[in-house]
Design a protein around this motif. Structure first.
Motif, mmCIF file in Angstrom:
data_model
loop_
_atom_site.group_PDB
_atom_site.id
_atom_site.type_symbol
_atom_site.label_atom_id
_atom_site.label_comp_id
_atom_site.label_asym_id
_atom_site.label_seq_id
_atom_site.Cartn_x
_atom_site.Cartn_y
_atom_site.Cartn_z
ATOM 1 N N MET A 143 29.618 42.094 42.071
ATOM 2 C CA MET A 143 30.989 41.664 41.833
ATOM 3 C C MET A 143 31.152 41.085 40.434
ATOM 4 S SD MET A 143 33.830 41.737 43.561
ATOM 5 C CE MET A 143 34.917 41.966 42.164
ATOM 6 N N GLN A 144 30.170 40.324 39.999
ATOM 7 C CA GLN A 144 30.229 39.754 38.658
ATOM 8 C C GLN A 144 30.206 40.848 37.590
ATOM 9 O OE1 GLN A 144 30.815 36.618 37.773
ATOM 10 N NE2 GLN A 144 30.823 37.297 35.640
ATOM 11 N N ILE A 145 29.361 41.853 37.814
ATOM 12 C CA ILE A 145 29.279 42.971 36.866
ATOM 13 C C ILE A 145 30.596 43.739 36.812
ATOM 14 C CG2 ILE A 145 28.183 45.212 36.445
ATOM 15 C CD1 ILE A 145 25.597 43.966 37.620
ATOM 16 N N VAL A 146 31.188 43.974 37.978
ATOM 17 C CA VAL A 146 32.455 44.710 38.036
ATOM 18 C C VAL A 146 33.525 43.993 37.225
ATOM 19 C CG1 VAL A 146 34.390 45.226 39.588
ATOM 20 C CG2 VAL A 146 32.095 45.978 40.186
ATOM 21 N N LYS A 147 33.610 42.686 37.366
ATOM 22 C CA LYS A 147 34.628 41.929 36.628
ATOM 23 C C LYS A 147 34.404 42.013 35.117
ATOM 24 C CE LYS A 147 34.187 38.138 39.216
ATOM 25 N NZ LYS A 147 34.453 36.783 39.767
ATOM 26 N N GLU A 148 33.134 42.029 34.726
ATOM 27 C CA GLU A 148 32.820 42.118 33.296
ATOM 28 C C GLU A 148 33.073 43.519 32.751
ATOM 29 O OE1 GLU A 148 28.798 40.795 33.095
ATOM 30 O OE2 GLU A 148 29.284 38.701 33.522
ATOM 31 N N GLU A 156 39.970 50.473 36.861
ATOM 32 C CA GLU A 156 40.750 49.490 37.612
ATOM 33 C C GLU A 156 39.915 48.947 38.768
ATOM 34 O OE1 GLU A 156 44.229 47.280 38.486
ATOM 35 O OE2 GLU A 156 43.859 48.630 36.792
ATOM 36 N N ILE A 157 39.804 47.623 38.881
ATOM 37 C CA ILE A 157 39.075 47.017 39.999
ATOM 38 C C ILE A 157 39.889 47.168 41.275
ATOM 39 C CG2 ILE A 157 38.112 44.900 40.969
ATOM 40 C CD1 ILE A 157 37.699 43.842 38.180
ATOM 41 N N VAL A 158 39.233 47.637 42.344
ATOM 42 C CA VAL A 158 39.933 47.743 43.630
ATOM 43 C C VAL A 158 39.276 46.889 44.704
ATOM 44 C CG1 VAL A 158 41.015 49.972 43.209
ATOM 45 C CG2 VAL A 158 38.692 49.909 44.142
ATOM 46 N N ASN A 159 38.478 45.906 44.294
ATOM 47 C CA ASN A 159 38.035 44.879 45.235
ATOM 48 C C ASN A 159 39.234 43.999 45.592
ATOM 49 O OD1 ASN A 159 35.138 45.296 43.637
ATOM 50 N ND2 ASN A 159 34.932 44.752 45.805
#
Length: 362
Positions: A143-148, A156-159
């Motif tokens: 999750m941290q990597i995705v945000k970065e 586009e983040i879809v979490n």
């Protein structure tokens, strides 16, 4: 004879309650409209008379509640002109993101923790053509990597940190109210990344503010003991549980979940893996409903709280079953005790096997 209009998904059904432009191209797989099933057998064994319903979200297109949020997230992604999405996932989000991205003609990048995802979920993401990136770490690392990454690449983040995910997920509360003709007294659900409790509370609150209902339920959410940051009061560094869907140590909707619990007068609690699996088996054997382990924690919580008197007699309780049991077939098979009997292909031997088992049931 009149026929029911063809159901075309939750966005069309609840468009007036969703933040979407009239000309948006809707990306849907017919999600939502899942069964609200009243339990018949399990409540008979409880010390107090209550009505328990399960919202069987495992019957969404990819087998979990994630589809409710994903139809909104992908629809908004397309409207914004983006061509790729990304998510970190313990399984269900990856399956849903991959399916809806495929439907929309987008590329889906899925970051999963190595060895920490049920095979049924991984198979879905792979079949839908997602780009799978497996990391040596857990969901929280992903999750941290995705945000970065999202700040440095055109994805586009879809979490559930995507606000439109929760907008879609809140529709489950709308459906429950419509079927019951009221809000339940208590709503029980699993607690992992905490998006779902936040979304349900959003939905119940919206219908309450619209004057459609006159009360809201107490929100009761449950965590696995090995992955229970809400019970510990801080993130859990190395979460562990057989319930892979809630194996999350640093929930992204932390503040929203606490707000739902406090505003509703509900509570958080925890269960061991053994208790979670026992609830999964109980639901399957007694009611014919097969859910994944994480889902079963909502049933475990409801039953414990009724037995203790925390939930009083006469209450109407709804429990969210977040995913289908076939999401994690290996875990189900390991705990199944039903015998597999090998006999010759003759009437005599098959009949003897049947009669012997019927005798054992006496």
């Amino acid at each position: 004879m009149s026929f029911r209009p063809r159901y075309t998904g939750l966005i069309e059904r609840y468009r007036d309650f969703l933040p979407l432009s009239d000309d948006a191209r809707i990306i849907s797989l017919g999600e939502g409209d899942t069964p609200l099933i009243r339990l018949n057998n399990i409540p008979k064994e409880l010390p107090a008379e209550v009505a328990i319903y399960v919202k069987y979200e495992g019957l969404n297109p990819t087998g979990s509640f994630k589809d409710r949020g994903m139809t909104m997230a992908i629809t908004k992604t397309v409207a914004a002109g983006n061509h790729a999405v990304i998510c970190a996932s313990t399984g269900n989000t990856s399956a849903s993101a991959a399916a809806y991205a495929a439907r929309a003609g987008l590329i889906a990048f899925v970051i999963i923790p190595e060895g920490k995802i049920a095979q049924g979920k991984l198979a879905q993401a792979m079949m839908h053509g997602a780009v799978i990136i497996q990391i040596e770490g857990n969901f929280d690392d992903g999750m941290q990597i995705v945000k970065e990454v999202s700040s440095q690449a055109p994805v586009e983040i879809v979490n559930s940190i995507n606000p439109f995910r929760l907008q879609g997920q809140k529709t489950a509360a709308f459906e429950i109210i419509e079927e019951l003709g009221r809000a339940p007294d208590y709503h029980c659900l699993p607690l992992g990344n905490a998006g779902n409790i936040s979304a349900y509370w959003m939905g119940y609150t919206q219908f309450y503010q619209e004057g459609i209902v006159t009360k809201r339920p107490k929100m009761c959410a449950y965590q696995a003991s090995g992955a229970a940051p809400f019970l510990r009061g801080h993130p859990v560094i190395n979460p562990e549980t057989v319930a892979t869907a809630i194996r999350i140590g640093n929930p992204q909707s932390w503040d929203l979940a606490w707000a739902a619990q406090r505003e509703s007068g509900g509570w958080f609690d925890e269960f061991s893996d053994e208790e979670i699996l026992a609830a999964q088996k109980l639901l399957a054997v007694k009611e014919g409903i097969f859910c994944e382990p994480a889902s079963a924690i909502s049933i475990a919580g409801a039953l414990r709280d009724v037995k203790s008197g925390k939930i009083p007699a006469g209450s109407v309780i709804t429990c969210t079953l977040t995913g289908h049991g076939l999401k994690d077939p290996d875990t189900a098979i390991k705990q199944s005790t039903g015998p597999v009997i090998k006999v010759k292909a003759t009437l005599t031997e098959v009949k003897q096997a049947i009669l012997a088992n019927l005798e054992n049931l006496k």
